[in-house]
Design a protein around this motif. Sequence first.
Motif, PDB file in Angstrom:
ATOM      1  N   SER A 127     -40.538  19.878  45.160  1.00 56.75           N
ATOM      2  CA  SER A 127     -40.239  19.982  43.659  1.00 56.75           C
ATOM      3  C   SER A 127     -41.161  18.978  43.014  1.00 56.75           C
ATOM      4  N   GLN A 128     -42.354  19.183  42.702  1.00 55.80           N
ATOM      5  CA  GLN A 128     -43.242  18.097  41.896  1.00 55.80           C
ATOM      6  C   GLN A 128     -44.168  18.961  41.125  1.00 55.80           C
ATOM      7  N   ARG A 170     -34.215  19.025  47.229  1.00 56.50           N
ATOM      8  CA  ARG A 170     -35.500  18.917  46.355  1.00 56.50           C
ATOM      9  C   ARG A 170     -35.930  17.523  46.286  1.00 56.50           C
ATOM     10  N   HIS A 182     -40.290  26.588  50.360  1.00 57.51           N
ATOM     11  CA  HIS A 182     -41.279  26.966  49.453  1.00 57.51           C
ATOM     12  C   HIS A 182     -42.650  27.369  50.029  1.00 57.51           C
ATOM     13  N   GLY A 185     -38.460  28.898  42.164  1.00 59.63           N
ATOM     14  CA  GLY A 185     -37.876  28.348  43.467  1.00 59.63           C
ATOM     15  C   GLY A 185     -36.888  29.264  43.930  1.00 59.63           C
ATOM     16  N   GLU A 213     -36.992  21.915  49.710  1.00 57.10           N
ATOM     17  CA  GLU A 213     -38.136  22.756  48.877  1.00 57.10           C
ATOM     18  C   GLU A 213     -38.713  21.587  48.069  1.00 57.10           C
ATOM     19  N   HIS A 242     -46.018  26.257  39.695  1.00 57.31           N
ATOM     20  CA  HIS A 242     -45.645  26.700  41.147  1.00 57.31           C
ATOM     21  C   HIS A 242     -44.684  27.940  40.785  1.00 57.31           C
ATOM     22  N   THR A 279     -31.578  16.048  44.176  1.00 50.06           N
ATOM     23  CA  THR A 279     -32.908  15.864  44.265  1.00 50.06           C
ATOM     24  C   THR A 279     -33.187  14.511  44.748  1.00 50.06           C
ATOM     25  N   THR A 287     -27.448  21.602  44.647  1.00 51.65           N
ATOM     26  CA  THR A 287     -28.650  21.038  44.487  1.00 51.65           C
ATOM     27  C   THR A 287     -28.729  19.366  44.695  1.00 51.65           C
TER      28      THR A 287
END
Length: 960
Positions: free
Chosen positions: A153-154, A33, A123, A163, A151, A160, A177, A175
Motif C-alpha cells: 500500500s504505497q 498493508r 497484490h 486492492g 498487500e 494501482h 497498516t 485491516t
Amino acid sequence: MTAPLWEREGAQALLVTEAARALAGTGRLVLLRGATGTGRTAALERATAQAAGLGLRVLSVRCSPEDRAAPFSSVRHLLCGIPEFSDSEPPGTGERDTAARLWRTLYTYAGQAPLCVAVDDVHLADPLSHRWFTEAARRVDALPLLLLATERSQYDIAPHPAGLTHTLPPSLVRTLTLHPLGDTAATRLVRDELPSAAPRLIADCVRAGAGSPLLLRALPEDLREAPGTRLPESSAALYPGAYPAAVSWWLDSAGKETAEVARALAGIELAALPDDLADPADLLAAASGTDRARVTGWLTAMTRLGPLRPDDRGRPRWAHPLLRDAVLAGWPAERRLAAGRAAAGEMLRRGDPVEAVARQLLAVTALGEPWALRTLRDAAAVAVRASRPADAVRYLRRALDEPLPDALRQRLLTELGSLEYSGSAAPGGIPRLTEALRLPAGSQDRVRTALALGTALADRGEVQPAVRLLHQVAGGLAEHPELARTVRAAVALLSDQDQTVRAEAYRALSDTADRSPTLVGTAGAALLVRYAATAGTSSAREAMGRIRELLTGPADPLAEPFLLGTAAAVAQWADELDEAEALVERGLDGQRPGYLHPMAAALRNVRLDVTAARGDYQRVLAEHAARSGPGRHGFGSGSGSGSGSGSARLGGDSDRLGADSTWRGADSAQLGSDPARRGPDNADAHAVLALVATGQLGRARRLVDSRLLREAAESWELNRFLYARGVLRSAEGDLPGALHDFLESGRRQSARTVHSPVVTPWRSAAACQLALGNRPEALALATEELRLARVWDTPRTVGRSLRALGRATGGPEGLQLTAEAVELLRSAPDGAELAAALLDLGIQLLGTGDRPRARAALRESAAHAERLGALHLRTQATDALLETGARRAPSPHTGADSLTAGERRVADLAAEGRTNTEIAELLGLARRTVETHLTSTYRKLGVRGRGELGVGLRGEGIQT
C-alpha cells in the motif's frame, strides 16, 4: 524469525485474537498493508508461527510477478501444501469450474482441522488467483479458517489496481497498516545489529534507513566488518552491497514511472532551484515525463513515510546522501542526460533565474542546444558582476563542453583563462589564454587575449616573454593602427615590471612619438607624460595641461583604460584628487568584466592612493583587507607607475638585505608559497603606513613580517613597501634600520629613472633620520628633494621637502623653512603632512624658548592629528606640549565647530536625507569624497551615522 519486530505489537495482538476466533469456527480475513520495506513479510511470518503455536495448520504462498501469466498460479502453489491436492484436471475445464474445484479442496481441508492460510504480497497474484482470494474471503466467516494476506500500500506515480478488499464488506476484514519505524525503534534496531557502533554512525544509519526495516537491516550488514564513525555518501563504498540492492528492489517494486521520478529528484537534488520554489513538481514531471499531479502526491507520500525530508526551505530532499546515491545507482547515463535536459528546459521555459538554469546544466553533459550555451554564458556574466568568479569559472568550463565555433571558443577561453588566473595564486589560467591565442579570431579579440596573457605573464615576473608576445601581436596589426597603438601602450605599461625592458620600451615610445605622434595615440602620449613626471622633468601644471588635452581627444575603446588610468595617476600626484577619483571610476566602469587587463590593478591602486592622500586610514585598512589573499595582482601603473617591477628576483642586494632582522631565512621556510604572504603590493605598503599613523605598531610589524621580501620580484611596489617599512622602523626607534630602508628604496627607484618625490619621498625620510647624526648628508638629500619638488611644484611635495630641509638645517634658517612648509601645506590635501610640519615647527620653536608660539603650533598639530585619527602624530604632539608647560593634553578636536567648510556642507545635506550620490552631484564632488567627509564628520561629532547627524550638528552631545 528470532529478530524482534519493533513497533509491531498491535499486529501480533490482532493476529492472536483472530486465530482464537478461527479456532472457535469463525474465520476472517486479516490484511496487513504497508509500503515496500515496512516489514509486511516479517510480520506475516511471525503471525503464521503464532497460529501454528495455537494449533492451526498453516498453508502459505508468496505471490510473484513471474507467476502472473499462469491462471490460478498463486492458488495452486498454496494448495500444493495439502497432501490430497491434485493439480490435474480434464482438458477444456473452464475458469469457473477450476475455481470451484480449488475452493472445494480448501473447504475440505479446513473442515478437518482449523486452518491458517497465509498469502504474502497478494497484490502480485495473477488476476484469477486475486479474484479467487477475494471470493474466499467472502466465505471464511463460516469456516475455522484464518485468511492472512499482505498487500503493498504505497502511493506510486502509476495508479494501482483495486486492492483485495475493494469489494468486500468491512465486517469480513480486519485491516492493519504497518507504518515506518520511528526514530526510537530504528535506533534500537541498528544498535542491536551494530552493538559497538558510535552514536554518530547510528544516527546516520537511522536517517539513511528512512524508517524502513528493510533498509535498516541491510545497512548494518554492509557495515558489520568495518563500521567506521560515519556513513559514506557513496554506495560504492559499501560491501557486500546489501543496502544499494535493497534500495534497487524498493525502486523496482514501485514501478518504472516512480523510479524515474525518484531518480530525477536525486539527480536534480533541487540545489539549482530558485529560493521561492519550494514545490519542484513541475520540474520533476518534466524531467521524468510523468503527470504533475501524481508527482505532487508522491512527494507528499514519501515525505510522510520518511525517505524524503524537507530542507530548511521546505523542499523535499532525500533523507541521507547515501540514500540519494543508492537511488541514482543504476540510472543509465542517457536517461540522466535526458532528465537534466528536460529539467533545465522546463526552468528556462517558466523563466527561472539564469544562474538557476545554468546550475542545472552543470549536472549534464553537452546538449548541443543553442539555448544551453547562451544560458551558461549569461550566468557567467551574472556571476562576474556579482563578484563570484568561482561560479563564473564553473559555468564557462561547462560551456566549453558544448560544440563551439573557433571564434566563440576563443572568446570563452580568454574569459575563462582570465578568471582562472585572477582567482588563484597559481597561474592556472595561462594555458587557457595560450590556447585562446592560438585559435583563429578577429583582430580585436586577438588583442584582448594578448592583453590578458601579457598581464598574467608579467604578474608572474615573466615580463620579457610578455613584451615579446605583445610585439608579435602588434606586428600583425598593420591594417588596424588603433589596435597596434593599444598594444604598444600595453608594452610600455607592462615594461614597468622590468628595469631593462622599461628603459627600452619608453625609449622606443618616445622615439615613435617624435617621428609620428599618431602612432603612439592618446594612451601612449599619456604614458610619456607620466614617465616625465616620475623622472622629475615635468611640472604638475604642464603634466595636467597635457593630460586634460589628451582626455578631450578621441580614444580607441581598447586603449581608453590606459589613458584613464595613466591620467588618474598623474592627477593624484598633482593633488587633483577629485579629478583623479572621477577618472578611476570611469576607467573601472569601462573595464570589461571577466577579462584580465593590465590597467585594472593600476586603477585600483590609484583609488587607494587617493584615499591615503586624504588621510582616510580606516578606508585604507578596509581596502587592504578586501584585497589581501589569492588572486591579487600588483601589476600596472597605479601611483607607483614609472618604477616598475621585473622578472629578476633580488640578486646581489638580497645578501645585504637578508642580514636585516626581518628578512630571516626562517621566514622563507615557514611561509613557503602561501599566496597571502608572497611579495608585498601597494595595498600592503599603504596599510603599514596607515597602521603606523593610527598607532597600531604591533599590527604593522606583523604585516611587515608576514611578507616574504627575499622572494619578491623587483617592482615599484617592493620599493614602496621598503619605504613603508622604514617609516615603521623609525616609529619603533630603529633609526639605522629605517635609514637603510629609505636609502635602499631610493636606490632602486633611481635605477629606474624614478627621481621625483611624487612617487616615494625617500630623500625627505632619509634626511630626517640623518639629521640626528650626519647633517651634511641630510642637507644634500633634502636639498635635492626640494629641487625636484619645485620642478613638480605642488604644495604637498614642496611643503614636505621644505619640512625635511628645515629639520636638516636647524637653527633660525631651519625654523624659517619649516614655517614656510606649514603655510604651503595648509593648501595641500594631506592633513597628516600639515600635522607633521606643525609638530616640527612647535619643537623647533620650543628649542628657541618661544613657548607660546610652540604651544599654539603643537595644539594645532594635535588637532589635525585628532581629526585624521593619526594617533601616532597626536601622541608626539601631546608629549611635546607637556614640555612647553601645558598642564594637560589637548582635548580632542571635536564638535560641530571643528568641521571644515566642506564637511559642514556635506553633513547638512546628509542630515536633510540626501544620498551620497545626490550630495556629490549637488556639490560637484566625487562620491568617495562625500564618503570621506562623512566619515570624518561622524568621528568629530561622536555620532554613529546619518540618523544622529541632526542632533550632532546642533551640539547636543551624542554619546558613543
